[in-house]
Design an enzyme around this catalytic site. Structure first.
Site, short mmCIF file in Angstrom:
data_model
loop_
_atom_site.label_atom_id
_atom_site.label_comp_id
_atom_site.label_asym_id
_atom_site.label_seq_id
_atom_site.Cartn_x
_atom_site.Cartn_y
_atom_site.Cartn_z
N ASP A 36 18.34 11.85 49.92
CA ASP A 36 19.78 11.68 49.72
C ASP A 36 20.16 11.76 48.25
O ASP A 36 21.28 11.47 47.87
CB ASP A 36 20.23 10.32 50.27
N ASP A 292 58.53 44.22 41.44
CA ASP A 292 57.11 44.31 41.78
C ASP A 292 56.72 43.37 42.91
O ASP A 292 55.71 43.60 43.59
CB ASP A 292 56.25 43.98 40.55
N GLY A 427 45.48 44.87 46.82
CA GLY A 427 45.40 45.45 48.15
C GLY A 427 46.31 46.64 48.31
O GLY A 427 45.96 47.64 48.93
N LEU A 428 47.51 46.56 47.71
CA LEU A 428 48.43 47.69 47.76
C LEU A 428 47.83 48.88 47.04
O LEU A 428 47.91 50.02 47.50
CB LEU A 428 49.76 47.30 47.12
#
Length: 540
Positions: A36, A292, A427-428
């Site tokens: 532990d 944008d 991503g765009l």
């Protein structure tokens, strides 16, 4: 209990470790078996702490169970005091040591050490990490703060007011930040600077970087700022009932919430907030309204994490950026009611769970455009091909950045905007490159624009081509039938090519809907016509 591969929270003694590791002269003696002893890993590797955590383990082994484990614990407490000379100690047991019932608190008191020794009763099999941190902080404050029971909370408040000198600044404490907390270090810097710019003196920040003597000074302040309710709410409530100290309820995450926080603090401090509000530069608010960002409006977002960050993130996503919240949940069961109330604002059902598989199933069903979550959701989103930003603990080493990166205050709002928007912006860009991949300038066969003499090797081109049409992993559909990996071969080449023209952030959903449509209508070969028939069917 449930056997699981991942967990959102550790047992409650991990929460106690976080409090001990936050403070400068507090030591934690943990009655625990060998195995532990992983505090060093948590705080020095993941949390990037400069020093080892102030935790001493008894590390008993199986052969010790036949002997006197109580004496072993007492020796560990005594040795820790002699070696580290702390100003106070906390003692407790790990989940395994709890079973042998050695009573660490009673054993430590019997040593009569010349410092406060605070026992912790943390039921490891019923509660978890954040609860353990909250209880530990509460018991430390109660154990170290002197209380005159003959004086009421109202009298304490009147005495503070009467003892104030003319022209003295209003004072407050910032309570809740801890080691391993998500961006706690930077949040404290941001909020402390904001309070001081309002003319408020911050007396104590605790438990992060606080000393034992600092905690004793907490009741002298006019009010408390409860920065992380999961950790501080219990203590703030006790301080309010005992010393008449009011505390803040608003979490300053996002531009609107930060403004509301300033107004709330101004009321508690009897100040005018107008000059502070007028002097703030709100870049995130302006950017969110710019050209944008307009294409991001109504992007579907799923949010999961600790309660405070989830509730705040949902408000920012919906009210400041224009996202549509399609899913909301938390692993913080102690704050389930608050999260359920927040979910009603977005007409969704709150997901209250600490099972990451349930979260993954929900994300897969909703197919959001963006996931805001923990380190767990980062893994889930990556596997499902969905953009993700981390907003809450548990986190990994990359979420303890060297740079200044708060989540709270006006600068925190800027950080949130960048962190959440950039995955979608990129991503765009990826989608546009995919759309024009057959154009002579953008095709895989085209030479790099800055290296006109060099063409990419054929192997690279083939790999790029393969990646561009890669299919997601097999999924289960709602029709009750599993579509196996063989379904990929049922797609006609022209249909697969047409599918590739769909933006990547909804392509997975389009594929799933088409495959479900095909199964329901007994179609064994998916063509372009099937793709558009499915689109028309689900678009009704």
């Amino acid at each position: 209990m449930q056997l699981t591969l991942w967990t959102y929270e550790g047992p409650p003694h991990i929460g106690a470790m976080r409090i001990a590791a936050s403070m400068t002269d507090l030591h934690y003696v943990l009655h625990s078996p060998q195995g532990d002893t992983y505090a060093d890993l948590l705080f020095t590797m993941i949390g990037r702490s400069r020093k080892r955590p102030p935790v001493t383990y008894t590390t008993f082994q199986a052969r010790d169970l036949g002997g006197d484990t109580a004496q072993l614990f007492q020796d560990s407490v005594n040795n820790a005091y002699q070696r580290f000379q702390p100003k106070a100690m906390i003692v407790g047991a790990s989940c395994t040591a709890e079973l042998i019932q050695d009573d660490p608190g009673g054993l430590a008191r019997a040593l009569t050490l010349p410092i406060p020794v605070i026992p912790l009763e943390l039921p490891s099999y019923q509660k978890k990490e954040n609860w353990g941190a909250s209880e530990t902080f509460y018991h430390i404050v109660r154990g170290l703060v002197a209380v005159d029971k003959s004086i009421s909370a109202q009298q304490y408040q009147e005495n503070r007011t009467a003892s104030k000198q003319e022209g003295q600044k209003p004072t407050c404490n910032i309570l809740g930040p801890t080691a391993l907390g998500f961006r706690n270090r930077d949040d404290v810097q941001e909020i402390q600077g904001l309070l001081e710019s309002m003319g408020i003196e911050v007396r104590v920040v605790a438990p992060l970087n606080a000393s034992v003597s600092d905690l004793a000074k907490i009741p002298a302040a006019d009010f408390n700022v409860s920065l992380y309710p999961e950790i501080s709410q219990l203590t703030c409530t006790w301080l309010n009932k005992t010393f008449g100290q009011p505390f803040t309820k608003i979490i300053p995450i996002g531009t609107k919430a930060t403004k509301a926080f300033i107004e709330e603090v101004a009321r508690l401090a009897n100040l005018n907030p107008e000059s502070t509000l007028a002097n703030q530069e709100e870049r995130a608010h302006w950017y969110a309204k710019s050209v944008d960002s307009t294409y991001l409006t109504d992007k579907r977002v799923f949010i999961f994490g600790d309660a405070s960050h989830v509730i705040a993130a949902a408000k920012v996503a919906a009210d400041e950026i224009g996202f549509k919240v399609v899913g909301l949940g938390t692993y913080s069961r102690e704050f389930a009611r608050e999260v359920r109330e927040a979910a009603k604002l977005y007409d969704v059902e709150a997901l209250i769970t600490d099972d990451y598989l349930e979260v993954e199933q929900k994300v897969s069903e909703l197919a959001p455009d963006l996931v805001l979550g923990t380190q767990m959701e980062r893994h889930i989103a990556k596997r499902l091909g969905i953009p993700c930003a981390v907003i809450s603990a548990p986190v990994h080493v990359q979420d303890f950045p060297a740079r200044y990166s708060p989540q709270m205050g006006f600068e925190g709002a800027n950080v949130l905007f960048d962190t959440w928007i950039h995955p979608l912006m990129m991503g765009l860009e990826e989608h546009l490159i995919m759309m024009f991949r057959d154009d002579f300038e953008f095709s895989a066969k085209a030479a790099p624009s800055h290296l006109g003499h060099a063409a990419p090797p054929e192997s690279s081109q083939s790999k790029t081509s393969q990646i561009s049409v890669a299919s997601p992993s097999p999924i289960k559909i709602n029709a009750g039938e599993a579509i196996s990996s063989s379904v990929d071969s049922l797609w006609a080449a022209d249909a697969e090519k047409e599918l590739g023209k769909i933006p990547f952030f909804v392509r997975g959903k389009a594929r799933r809907n088409t495959e479900k449509f095909a199964v329901e209508h007994g179609i064994s070969h998916i063509t372009i016509e099937t793709l558009y028939d499915a689109k028309a069917h689900y678009g009704r």
